[in-house]
Design a protein around this motif. Sequence first.
Motif, mmCIF file in Angstrom:
data_model
loop_
_atom_site.group_PDB
_atom_site.id
_atom_site.type_symbol
_atom_site.label_atom_id
_atom_site.label_comp_id
_atom_site.label_asym_id
_atom_site.label_seq_id
_atom_site.Cartn_x
_atom_site.Cartn_y
_atom_site.Cartn_z
ATOM 1 N N ILE A 74 0.814 -1.207 0.000
ATOM 2 C CA ILE A 74 0.000 0.000 0.000
ATOM 3 C C ILE A 74 0.858 1.272 0.000
ATOM 4 O O ILE A 74 0.407 2.355 -0.391
ATOM 5 N N GLU A 75 2.119 1.148 0.400
ATOM 6 C CA GLU A 75 2.977 2.333 0.465
ATOM 7 C C GLU A 75 3.777 2.565 -0.815
ATOM 8 O O GLU A 75 4.666 3.418 -0.841
ATOM 9 N N VAL A 76 3.462 1.846 -1.871
ATOM 10 C CA VAL A 76 4.194 2.005 -3.138
ATOM 11 C C VAL A 76 4.220 3.448 -3.631
ATOM 12 O O VAL A 76 5.270 3.935 -4.083
ATOM 13 N N PRO A 77 3.101 4.216 -3.574
ATOM 14 C CA PRO A 77 3.180 5.624 -4.018
ATOM 15 C C PRO A 77 4.210 6.441 -3.237
ATOM 16 O O PRO A 77 4.888 7.297 -3.811
ATOM 17 N N PHE A 78 4.345 6.181 -1.941
ATOM 18 C CA PHE A 78 5.329 6.900 -1.145
ATOM 19 C C PHE A 78 6.748 6.482 -1.534
ATOM 20 O O PHE A 78 7.670 7.302 -1.506
ATOM 21 N N VAL A 79 6.908 5.207 -1.893
ATOM 22 C CA VAL A 79 8.220 4.737 -2.346
ATOM 23 C C VAL A 79 8.612 5.451 -3.635
ATOM 24 O O VAL A 79 9.762 5.893 -3.801
ATOM 25 N N ALA A 80 7.644 5.582 -4.551
ATOM 26 C CA ALA A 80 7.929 6.277 -5.803
ATOM 27 C C ALA A 80 8.327 7.729 -5.543
ATOM 28 O O ALA A 80 9.253 8.258 -6.175
ATOM 29 N N PHE A 81 7.654 8.370 -4.611
ATOM 30 C CA PHE A 81 7.995 9.752 -4.262
ATOM 31 C C PHE A 81 9.391 9.827 -3.670
ATOM 32 O O PHE A 81 10.187 10.723 -3.998
ATOM 33 N N ALA A 82 9.717 8.883 -2.787
ATOM 34 C CA ALA A 82 11.028 8.893 -2.141
ATOM 35 C C ALA A 82 12.147 8.660 -3.151
ATOM 36 O O ALA A 82 13.226 9.262 -3.048
ATOM 37 N N VAL A 83 11.907 7.802 -4.144
ATOM 38 C CA VAL A 83 12.928 7.507 -5.148
ATOM 39 C C VAL A 83 13.284 8.753 -5.949
ATOM 40 O O VAL A 83 14.433 8.938 -6.385
ATOM 41 N N LEU A 84 12.322 9.640 -6.130
ATOM 42 C CA LEU A 84 12.572 10.857 -6.907
ATOM 43 C C LEU A 84 13.335 11.922 -6.122
ATOM 44 O O LEU A 84 13.965 12.803 -6.722
ATOM 45 N N MET A 85 13.290 11.857 -4.805
ATOM 46 C CA MET A 85 13.883 12.923 -3.994
ATOM 47 C C MET A 85 15.371 13.151 -4.246
ATOM 48 O O MET A 85 15.820 14.298 -4.335
ATOM 49 N N PRO A 86 16.195 12.103 -4.362
ATOM 50 C CA PRO A 86 17.629 12.371 -4.604
ATOM 51 C C PRO A 86 17.905 13.109 -5.902
ATOM 52 O O PRO A 86 19.009 13.651 -6.079
#
Length: 253
Positions: A74-86
């Motif tokens: 269920i947290e996949v959208p947050f993972v995608a957001f985190a991957v973009l941060m760097p």
Amino acid sequence: MGSGHAHRLYRHGHSPVHALPPHCKLAAVLCFVVVVVSTPREAVWAFALYALLIAAVAAVARIPPGFLLKRLAIEVPFVAFAVLMPFVVPGEQAELLGVPVSVPGLWGAWNVLAKGTLGVAASVILASTTELRALLLGLQRLKLPPLLVQIAAFMIRYGDVVTDELRRMSVARRSRGFEARGVRHWGVLARTAGALFIRSYERGERVHLAMVSRGYTGTMPVTDEVTASRAQWAHAAALPALALVVCLLGWTL
């Protein structure tokens, strides 16, 4: 609150975690999440200890690792957001596998992933060991505003009813040869959504009138009084208490 209402996350069992009163588990999960969020992101070892605590609770609750990991999707959208941060956060640059990335972005991604995953895992364990009806009773016991508890109860109980209504409308459209294939069919789908809203609103009015005719005055009768002993509170407090010790060490070491 009426009869029980099963949900997909719930896993029937007779573990010590299942046996804890719902308000004890709700308070424990809330305190655990607050402690995790308060931990400095640089204390990487602390998050590893939190993960071990969550794994221990899951083991006591007899929740298989595969079941827990699958629900973490269920947290996949947050993972995608985190991957973009760097790649989007400005600041000092460093190379990761030959790719230039932002150091503050890396720390931010780690912060989101670590704390978000632990919070979701704790919530999944709570949902896996507590029925929805028990959760509502626990919220009542924790003195959440009664109106909010009633809104949540009706949302849960009538979510399936509205979903079934939408499914019947979809079957009716298909039986008449309708298939949404592009933008030109959006108008039909919009009218469907409008009709569903009107039907749901009318159903709500009928339910309210039926409740008033049976003596409803703004509060729902409580048929089960949920209580907890000191031992049960102590067992529930073990997780946030240990997490607090780790958090304090994370700030001092």
